[in-house]
Design an enzyme around this catalytic site. Sequence first.
Site, PDB file in Angstrom:
ATOM      1  CB  CYS A   1      55.861  41.861  72.948  1.00  0.00           C
ATOM      2  SG  CYS A   1      55.245  41.924  74.635  1.00  0.00           S
ATOM      3  CE1 TYR A   2      51.827  41.266  67.792  1.00  0.00           C
ATOM      4  CE2 TYR A   2      52.998  39.762  69.251  1.00  0.00           C
ATOM      5  CZ  TYR A   2      52.630  40.153  67.976  1.00  0.00           C
ATOM      6  OH  TYR A   2      53.061  39.438  66.891  1.00  0.00           O
TER       7      TYR A   2
END
Length: 126
Positions: A85-86
């Site tokens: 993810c981020y």
Amino acid sequence: MAIESPVKPNNPSQAKTFFEHKMQFTTGPVELERMMSQKQSIVVVDVREAEDYQKGHVPGAINLPKSKWSNPTGLDKNKQNILYCYSHVCHLAADAAVHLAQAGYPVMELEGGWAAWQEHDLPTTR
């Protein structure tokens, strides 16, 4: 004045078990890049939103935002699916890992996510 609390040694046996599990279910950016260059049997999965994926992602990664987890096109139950993810403070990949593992997919999480990949100056694709 800050109150200091003494550091107590942890249980070595529990630490061994914890880190064995950690290594089984997580990988780092450099290790992932090595797996990719060695053409290992993996699927790299970006669980960020489509707009962020389009701005840049790990080469060869498929995009599987949360809205598509119930129909995970592109994942493979016979390969290691590596999710990211981020960043290291984002729990989206961990959430996806729980959901997808429950559906029978082998999963790992890329520690540090997209931010760590970029910090290591590894190749990116738009």
